[in-house]
Design a protein around this motif. Structure first.
Motif, PDB file in Angstrom:
ATOM      1  N   ALA A   1      48.851  27.052  38.486  1.00  0.00           N
ATOM      2  CA  ALA A   1      48.439  27.088  39.893  1.00  0.00           C
ATOM      3  C   ALA A   1      47.541  25.924  40.269  1.00  0.00           C
ATOM      4  CB  ALA A   1      47.723  28.406  40.191  1.00  0.00           C
ATOM      5  N   GLY A   2      46.954  25.244  39.262  1.00  0.00           N
ATOM      6  CA  GLY A   2      46.000  24.175  39.567  1.00  0.00           C
ATOM      7  C   GLY A   2      44.710  24.710  40.143  1.00  0.00           C
ATOM      8  N   GLN A   3      44.424  25.975  39.864  1.00  0.00           N
ATOM      9  CA  GLN A   3      43.212  26.617  40.360  1.00  0.00           C
ATOM     10  C   GLN A   3      42.581  27.435  39.237  1.00  0.00           C
ATOM     11  OE1 GLN A   3      45.123  28.717  43.695  1.00  0.00           O
ATOM     12  NE2 GLN A   3      43.875  27.491  45.072  1.00  0.00           N
ATOM     13  N   CYS A   4      41.283  27.703  39.377  1.00  0.00           N
ATOM     14  CA  CYS A   4      40.612  28.549  38.393  1.00  0.00           C
ATOM     15  C   CYS A   4      39.913  29.700  39.097  1.00  0.00           C
ATOM     16  CB  CYS A   4      39.624  27.735  37.556  1.00  0.00           C
ATOM     17  SG  CYS A   4      38.303  26.961  38.510  1.00  0.00           S
TER      18      CYS A   4
ATOM     19  N   LEU B   1      45.599  34.082  31.373  1.00  0.00           N
ATOM     20  CA  LEU B   1      44.787  33.588  32.475  1.00  0.00           C
ATOM     21  C   LEU B   1      44.742  32.066  32.456  1.00  0.00           C
ATOM     22  CD1 LEU B   1      42.854  33.995  34.836  1.00  0.00           C
ATOM     23  CD2 LEU B   1      40.996  34.263  33.173  1.00  0.00           C
ATOM     24  N   GLN B   2      44.594  31.498  31.278  1.00  0.00           N
ATOM     25  CA  GLN B   2      44.535  30.047  31.161  1.00  0.00           C
ATOM     26  C   GLN B   2      45.858  29.417  31.604  1.00  0.00           C
ATOM     27  OE1 GLN B   2      43.629  28.623  27.256  1.00  0.00           O
ATOM     28  NE2 GLN B   2      43.403  26.512  27.894  1.00  0.00           N
ATOM     29  N   GLU B   3      46.991  29.987  31.178  1.00  0.00           N
ATOM     30  CA  GLU B   3      48.292  29.447  31.567  1.00  0.00           C
ATOM     31  C   GLU B   3      48.504  29.560  33.072  1.00  0.00           C
ATOM     32  OE1 GLU B   3      51.395  31.228  29.326  1.00  0.00           O
ATOM     33  OE2 GLU B   3      50.520  30.712  27.381  1.00  0.00           O
ATOM     34  N   ALA B   4      48.104  30.700  33.646  1.00  0.00           N
ATOM     35  CA  ALA B   4      48.275  30.895  35.089  1.00  0.00           C
ATOM     36  C   ALA B   4      47.448  29.894  35.880  1.00  0.00           C
ATOM     37  CB  ALA B   4      47.898  32.331  35.468  1.00  0.00           C
ATOM     38  N   GLN B   5      46.226  29.637  35.411  1.00  0.00           N
ATOM     39  CA  GLN B   5      45.362  28.685  36.110  1.00  0.00           C
ATOM     40  C   GLN B   5      45.920  27.269  36.020  1.00  0.00           C
ATOM     41  OE1 GLN B   5      40.988  30.852  35.816  1.00  0.00           O
ATOM     42  NE2 GLN B   5      41.666  29.624  34.093  1.00  0.00           N
ATOM     43  N   GLN B   6      46.483  26.918  34.871  1.00  0.00           N
ATOM     44  CA  GLN B   6      47.075  25.595  34.718  1.00  0.00           C
ATOM     45  C   GLN B   6      48.274  25.430  35.655  1.00  0.00           C
ATOM     46  OE1 GLN B   6      46.051  23.002  32.989  1.00  0.00           O
ATOM     47  NE2 GLN B   6      44.300  24.002  32.020  1.00  0.00           N
TER      48      GLN B   6
ATOM     49  N   ARG C   1      52.269  26.399  48.014  1.00  0.00           N
ATOM     50  CA  ARG C   1      52.761  26.010  46.704  1.00  0.00           C
ATOM     51  C   ARG C   1      54.007  26.810  46.346  1.00  0.00           C
ATOM     52  NH1 ARG C   1      48.372  23.893  43.355  1.00  0.00           N
ATOM     53  NH2 ARG C   1      46.436  23.847  44.556  1.00  0.00           N
ATOM     54  N   ILE C   2      54.775  26.253  45.429  1.00  0.00           N
ATOM     55  CA  ILE C   2      55.900  26.960  44.845  1.00  0.00           C
ATOM     56  C   ILE C   2      55.583  27.149  43.372  1.00  0.00           C
ATOM     57  CG2 ILE C   2      58.366  26.923  44.345  1.00  0.00           C
ATOM     58  CD1 ILE C   2      58.612  25.014  46.772  1.00  0.00           C
ATOM     59  N   VAL C   3      55.584  28.383  42.914  1.00  0.00           N
ATOM     60  CA  VAL C   3      55.177  28.709  41.556  1.00  0.00           C
ATOM     61  C   VAL C   3      56.355  29.327  40.811  1.00  0.00           C
ATOM     62  CG1 VAL C   3      53.588  30.050  40.126  1.00  0.00           C
ATOM     63  CG2 VAL C   3      52.797  29.079  42.291  1.00  0.00           C
ATOM     64  N   SER C   4      56.576  28.881  39.579  1.00  0.00           N
ATOM     65  CA  SER C   4      57.587  29.486  38.712  1.00  0.00           C
ATOM     66  C   SER C   4      56.895  30.043  37.479  1.00  0.00           C
ATOM     67  CB  SER C   4      58.634  28.444  38.286  1.00  0.00           C
ATOM     68  OG  SER C   4      59.390  28.001  39.397  1.00  0.00           O
ATOM     69  N   MET C   5      57.378  31.189  37.024  1.00  0.00           N
ATOM     70  CA  MET C   5      56.797  31.811  35.840  1.00  0.00           C
ATOM     71  C   MET C   5      57.893  32.516  35.052  1.00  0.00           C
ATOM     72  SD  MET C   5      54.977  35.295  37.218  1.00  0.00           S
ATOM     73  CE  MET C   5      55.123  36.036  35.583  1.00  0.00           C
ATOM     74  N   PRO C   6      57.735  32.618  33.741  1.00  0.00           N
ATOM     75  CA  PRO C   6      58.724  33.346  32.942  1.00  0.00           C
ATOM     76  C   PRO C   6      58.739  34.822  33.339  1.00  0.00           C
ATOM     77  CG  PRO C   6      57.265  32.038  31.551  1.00  0.00           C
ATOM     78  CD  PRO C   6      56.667  32.042  32.923  1.00  0.00           C
ATOM     79  N   LEU C   7      59.924  35.348  33.501  1.00  0.00           N
ATOM     80  CA  LEU C   7      60.056  36.769  33.799  1.00  0.00           C
ATOM     81  C   LEU C   7      60.348  37.482  32.482  1.00  0.00           C
ATOM     82  CD1 LEU C   7      59.984  38.894  35.983  1.00  0.00           C
ATOM     83  CD2 LEU C   7      62.413  38.520  36.373  1.00  0.00           C
ATOM     84  N   ASP C   8      59.270  37.698  31.741  1.00  0.00           N
ATOM     85  CA  ASP C   8      59.366  38.241  30.395  1.00  0.00           C
ATOM     86  C   ASP C   8      58.387  39.401  30.295  1.00  0.00           C
ATOM     87  OD1 ASP C   8      59.523  38.819  27.741  1.00  0.00           O
ATOM     88  OD2 ASP C   8      58.851  36.850  27.026  1.00  0.00           O
TER      89      ASP C   8
ATOM     90  N   TYR D   1      39.053  28.402  42.872  1.00  0.00           N
ATOM     91  CA  TYR D   1      38.563  27.042  43.110  1.00  0.00           C
ATOM     92  C   TYR D   1      39.524  26.051  42.456  1.00  0.00           C
ATOM     93  CZ  TYR D   1      34.155  29.347  44.286  1.00  0.00           C
ATOM     94  OH  TYR D   1      33.199  30.140  44.864  1.00  0.00           O
ATOM     95  N   PRO D   2      39.454  24.769  42.846  1.00  0.00           N
ATOM     96  CA  PRO D   2      40.272  23.759  42.163  1.00  0.00           C
ATOM     97  C   PRO D   2      40.015  23.759  40.671  1.00  0.00           C
ATOM     98  CG  PRO D   2      39.302  22.847  44.154  1.00  0.00           C
ATOM     99  CD  PRO D   2      38.673  24.193  43.963  1.00  0.00           C
ATOM    100  N   LEU D   3      41.060  23.542  39.891  1.00  0.00           N
ATOM    101  CA  LEU D   3      40.949  23.574  38.439  1.00  0.00           C
ATOM    102  C   LEU D   3      39.882  22.588  37.968  1.00  0.00           C
ATOM    103  CD1 LEU D   3      42.317  25.001  36.050  1.00  0.00           C
ATOM    104  CD2 LEU D   3      43.765  22.989  35.797  1.00  0.00           C
ATOM    105  N   GLY D   4      38.986  23.052  37.115  1.00  0.00           N
ATOM    106  CA  GLY D   4      37.908  22.214  36.621  1.00  0.00           C
ATOM    107  C   GLY D   4      36.597  22.449  37.331  1.00  0.00           C
ATOM    108  N   SER D   5      36.640  23.155  38.466  1.00  0.00           N
ATOM    109  CA  SER D   5      35.413  23.404  39.226  1.00  0.00           C
ATOM    110  C   SER D   5      34.637  24.608  38.717  1.00  0.00           C
ATOM    111  CB  SER D   5      35.750  23.624  40.711  1.00  0.00           C
ATOM    112  OG  SER D   5      36.369  22.482  41.253  1.00  0.00           O
ATOM    113  N   CYS D   6      35.318  25.489  37.990  1.00  0.00           N
ATOM    114  CA  CYS D   6      34.640  26.676  37.479  1.00  0.00           C
ATOM    115  C   CYS D   6      33.846  26.327  36.223  1.00  0.00           C
ATOM    116  CB  CYS D   6      35.650  27.777  37.159  1.00  0.00           C
ATOM    117  SG  CYS D   6      36.640  28.288  38.581  1.00  0.00           S
ATOM    118  N   LYS D   7      32.752  27.023  36.062  1.00  0.00           N
ATOM    119  CA  LYS D   7      31.909  26.773  34.890  1.00  0.00           C
ATOM    120  C   LYS D   7      32.623  27.188  33.611  1.00  0.00           C
ATOM    121  CE  LYS D   7      27.600  27.435  37.468  1.00  0.00           C
ATOM    122  NZ  LYS D   7      26.357  28.240  37.588  1.00  0.00           N
ATOM    123  N   THR D   8      33.210  28.362  33.632  1.00  0.00           N
ATOM    124  CA  THR D   8      33.941  28.852  32.457  1.00  0.00           C
ATOM    125  C   THR D   8      35.261  29.443  32.931  1.00  0.00           C
ATOM    126  OG1 THR D   8      32.749  30.952  32.636  1.00  0.00           O
ATOM    127  CG2 THR D   8      31.875  29.308  31.104  1.00  0.00           C
ATOM    128  N   PRO D   9      36.238  28.595  33.300  1.00  0.00           N
ATOM    129  CA  PRO D   9      37.467  29.080  33.936  1.00  0.00           C
ATOM    130  C   PRO D   9      38.315  29.998  33.085  1.00  0.00           C
ATOM    131  CG  PRO D   9      37.691  26.790  33.277  1.00  0.00           C
ATOM    132  CD  PRO D   9      36.249  27.147  33.103  1.00  0.00           C
TER     133      PRO D   9
END
Length: 316
Positions: free
Chosen positions: A288-291, A281-286, A262-269, A298-306
């Motif tokens: 990356a598409g992972q939790c 954590l929520q923004e990072a998971q969104q 994957r190629i990931v971009s994030m604010p450098l702030d 795991y794939p996003l949505g697979s965790c019980k409480t991501p």
């Protein structure tokens, strides 16, 4: 330019992403080995890439069509760099530096050189000079003249265990693995900063932040570190699974890096430190598409409480 992105992969594929598209357009057929380097010409017209199959290619940035190609050369292609006026392409192998005319593809010059410890820069970090290693020594080469000089004769550690990379702001970063990072002025060879690197892995890529005060390094042990040059201390450490290559946008506001395939971009702030960890954590998971579930991804949505965070009551 903040709107387009080009990437190369271990499978030899090269993709162009336009205007923030999530799906890339393949540029030509895959190389038969790693696509190890990329450069976008300063005039915006050309994209150059080279491979460990000892060949190089140039594509039109406008339509993605291949316009030039060369090889096989004498060794792996480790770096492709356009000149500041976009009229030349420098192709570095483990042994030589080849210079070609653009857009004719005519070979203009071949000179002896050596391996550059750039680990496949996504875009050229310096279009005027090159630092390479040959027979255990570090040399500084001027692209316009082809002249090479020993970079720092008095630094014996650079000849035995050091690897150097040249970056913007005319700075050279030398890594003495397991010991320290050294930041030099490329013109005067003066040591500007020394960073404690006893607990980090070998350097994969280096970038100077546009503000000239921060050094960004990525490492083979899956870390990306932002160093503050005046204080000579790290101010941000990012654990990035299988991430080696880092790039910062010209305005200095966005950090882009590879993570697995994957190629990931994030604010450098750096104000990020003051924000709520659960929201981050929520923004990072969104992104990356992972939790994160415990220590596993795991794939996003697979965790019980991501995005759930737990607070611990004070011990009584």
């Amino acid at each position: 330019d903040g709107h387009h992105l080009v990437s190369a992969g271990w499978g030899g594929e090269v993709y162009l992403y336009r205007d923030g598209a999530l799906q890339g357009t393949p540029l030509g057929k895959p190389f038969t080995h790693f696509a190890w380097s990329l450069d976008w010409s300063p005039n915006g017209r050309w994209i150059a890439t080279g491979s460990w199959d000892r060949t190089w290619r140039v594509f039109s940035a406008a339509n993605g069509q291949q316009r030039m190609a060369g090889g096989p050369l004498d060794s792996y292609v480790t770096q492709t760099t356009f000149s500041p006026d976009s009229q030349k392409l420098h192709v570095l192998t483990m042994k030589s530096l080849y210079t070609y005319e653009i857009p004719s593809g005519k070979l203009l010059r071949t000179i002896n050189a050596g391996a550059a410890s750039t680990n496949g820069p996504v875009t050229a970090v310096n279009r005027h000079d090159l630092v390479y290693r040959r027979h255990g020594k570090q040399y500084l080469l001027r692209y316009n003249t082809g002249e090479s000089t020993l970079f720092h004769p008095k630094m014996t550690q650079l000849s035995t265990t050091g690897y150097c990379q040249i970056t913007t702001h005319q700075k050279v970063v030398c890594s003495i693995t397991g010991q320290k990072l050294l930041l030099f002025d490329a013109q005067t060879r003066e040591l500007k900063a020394s960073f404690n690197a006893t607990k980090i892995g070998p350097v994969a890529s280096t970038r100077m932040h546009p503000n000239g005060k921060w050094l960004i390094t990525s490492h083979d042990d899956h870390q990306i570190i932002v160093w503050d040059i005046p204080s000579q201390r790290p101010i941000l450490i990012l654990p990035v699974p299988h991430g080696q290559f880092a790039q910062v946008t010209p305005n200095g506001k966005t950090l882009t890096f590879s993570m697995n395939r994957r190629i990931v971009s994030m604010p450098l702030d750096l104000s990020i430190r003051t924000r709520d960890p659960a929201q981050l954590l929520q923004e990072a998971q969104q992104l990356a598409g992972q939790c994160l579930d415990g220590i596993y991804l795991y794939p996003l949505g697979s965790c019980k409480t991501p995005t759930t965070t737990h607070s611990r009551s004070p011990a009584r």
